[in-house]
Scaffold this motif. Structure first.
Motif, mmCIF file in Angstrom:
data_model
loop_
_atom_site.group_PDB
_atom_site.id
_atom_site.type_symbol
_atom_site.label_atom_id
_atom_site.label_comp_id
_atom_site.label_asym_id
_atom_site.label_seq_id
_atom_site.Cartn_x
_atom_site.Cartn_y
_atom_site.Cartn_z
ATOM 1 N N ALA A 17 84.457 -66.301 71.489
ATOM 2 C CA ALA A 17 85.319 -66.838 72.611
ATOM 3 C C ALA A 17 84.671 -68.047 73.243
ATOM 4 C CB ALA A 17 85.663 -65.771 73.918
ATOM 5 N N SER A 18 85.166 -68.984 73.797
ATOM 6 C CA SER A 18 84.717 -70.200 74.042
ATOM 7 C C SER A 18 85.042 -70.259 75.616
ATOM 8 C CB SER A 18 84.880 -71.399 73.426
ATOM 9 O OG SER A 18 86.109 -71.740 73.373
ATOM 10 N N SER A 19 85.530 -69.612 76.101
ATOM 11 C CA SER A 19 86.047 -69.817 77.800
ATOM 12 C C SER A 19 86.133 -68.564 78.391
ATOM 13 C CB SER A 19 87.312 -70.622 77.769
ATOM 14 O OG SER A 19 88.368 -69.791 77.389
ATOM 15 N N GLU A 20 86.437 -68.481 79.424
ATOM 16 C CA GLU A 20 86.560 -67.206 80.433
ATOM 17 C C GLU A 20 87.838 -66.480 79.990
ATOM 18 O OE1 GLU A 20 87.802 -65.934 84.938
ATOM 19 O OE2 GLU A 20 86.460 -67.555 84.800
ATOM 20 N N GLU A 21 88.724 -67.502 79.840
ATOM 21 C CA GLU A 21 90.147 -66.583 79.478
ATOM 22 C C GLU A 21 90.208 -65.961 78.347
ATOM 23 O OE1 GLU A 21 89.635 -69.873 80.693
ATOM 24 O OE2 GLU A 21 90.377 -69.718 82.611
ATOM 25 N N GLU A 22 89.758 -66.624 77.348
ATOM 26 C CA GLU A 22 89.569 -66.108 75.826
ATOM 27 C C GLU A 22 88.569 -64.830 75.683
ATOM 28 O OE1 GLU A 22 88.164 -69.025 72.906
ATOM 29 O OE2 GLU A 22 89.677 -70.482 73.501
ATOM 30 N N ALA A 23 87.576 -65.012 76.630
ATOM 31 C CA ALA A 23 86.730 -63.646 76.399
ATOM 32 C C ALA A 23 87.531 -62.417 77.120
ATOM 33 C CB ALA A 23 85.527 -64.162 77.384
ATOM 34 N N VAL A 30 75.643 -67.757 80.249
ATOM 35 C CA VAL A 30 75.749 -67.925 81.722
ATOM 36 C C VAL A 30 76.686 -69.195 82.043
ATOM 37 C CG1 VAL A 30 74.350 -68.388 83.801
ATOM 38 C CG2 VAL A 30 73.539 -66.552 82.239
ATOM 39 N N MET A 31 76.283 -70.331 81.630
ATOM 40 C CA MET A 31 76.664 -71.630 82.004
ATOM 41 C C MET A 31 78.227 -71.615 81.025
ATOM 42 S SD MET A 31 74.883 -72.322 84.195
ATOM 43 C CE MET A 31 75.393 -73.761 84.855
ATOM 44 N N MET A 32 79.107 -71.584 81.703
ATOM 45 C CA MET A 32 80.572 -71.857 80.868
ATOM 46 C C MET A 32 80.973 -73.086 81.405
ATOM 47 S SD MET A 32 80.710 -68.970 78.876
ATOM 48 C CE MET A 32 82.425 -68.997 78.539
ATOM 49 N N PRO A 33 82.173 -73.416 80.735
ATOM 50 C CA PRO A 33 82.782 -74.832 81.145
ATOM 51 C C PRO A 33 83.684 -74.814 82.018
ATOM 52 C CG PRO A 33 84.107 -73.432 79.102
ATOM 53 C CD PRO A 33 82.853 -72.796 79.471
ATOM 54 N N GLU A 34 84.055 -75.790 82.689
ATOM 55 C CA GLU A 34 85.127 -75.919 83.790
ATOM 56 C C GLU A 34 84.482 -75.269 84.953
ATOM 57 O OE1 GLU A 34 88.881 -74.608 82.049
ATOM 58 O OE2 GLU A 34 88.678 -76.026 80.565
#
Length: 135
Positions: free
Chosen positions: A31-37, A53-57
């Motif tokens: 997964a590449s985002s909070e929502e996907e995770a 730790v460091m994620m997009p947006e």
């Protein structure tokens, strides 16, 4: 072997984790985002999550952990998490108690099972996975 959800916004990091963990016989989800995770955690109920730790947006992995711990789907909130971070060199923040601190309040620390300092080797990755999964 285990079902492992790897979460990072860098495609090269996800590809490397996929190769390394698949080579050890694990089923790897990415997964590449909070929502996907969070969606993948609810749908696939992984045995372990490896989380950047460091994620997009403006989202940090910290937010993902807190939301994961509040999920109501059976067993999802208890998913073990390994945080992958390079920020230990830049901050006093710690993810789990250091034994040298003596008695501590668990609420002072992020509810994860382990962390990896970036950059880490495949051997360090395998060791952390084995330690957290109890292998």
């Amino acid at each position: 072997m285990a079902r492992i959800l790897c979460v990072d916004d860098e495609p090269n990091v996800l590809a490397g984790l996929n190769r390394a963990l698949s080579r050890e016989g694990h089923e790897v989800l990415t997964a590449s985002s909070e929502e996907e995770a969070l969606e993948a955690a609810a749908q696939h109920r992984p045995d372990l999550m490896i989380l950047d730790v460091m994620m997009p947006e403006g989202t940090e992995g910290f937010h993902v952990v807190w939301k994961l711990r509040q999920m109501e789907e059976e067993g999802v909130a208890q998913t073990p998490v390994i945080m992958a971070t390079g920020i230990h060199d830049k901050t006093e923040l710690r993810f789990r108690p250091d034994e040298s601190l003596g008695p501590v309040n668990p609420a002072e620390f992020l509810p994860i099972q382990a962390w990896l300092d970036k950059p880490y080797s495949n051997e360090e990755l395998y060791s952390a996975v084995e330690r957290v999964l109890g292998g």
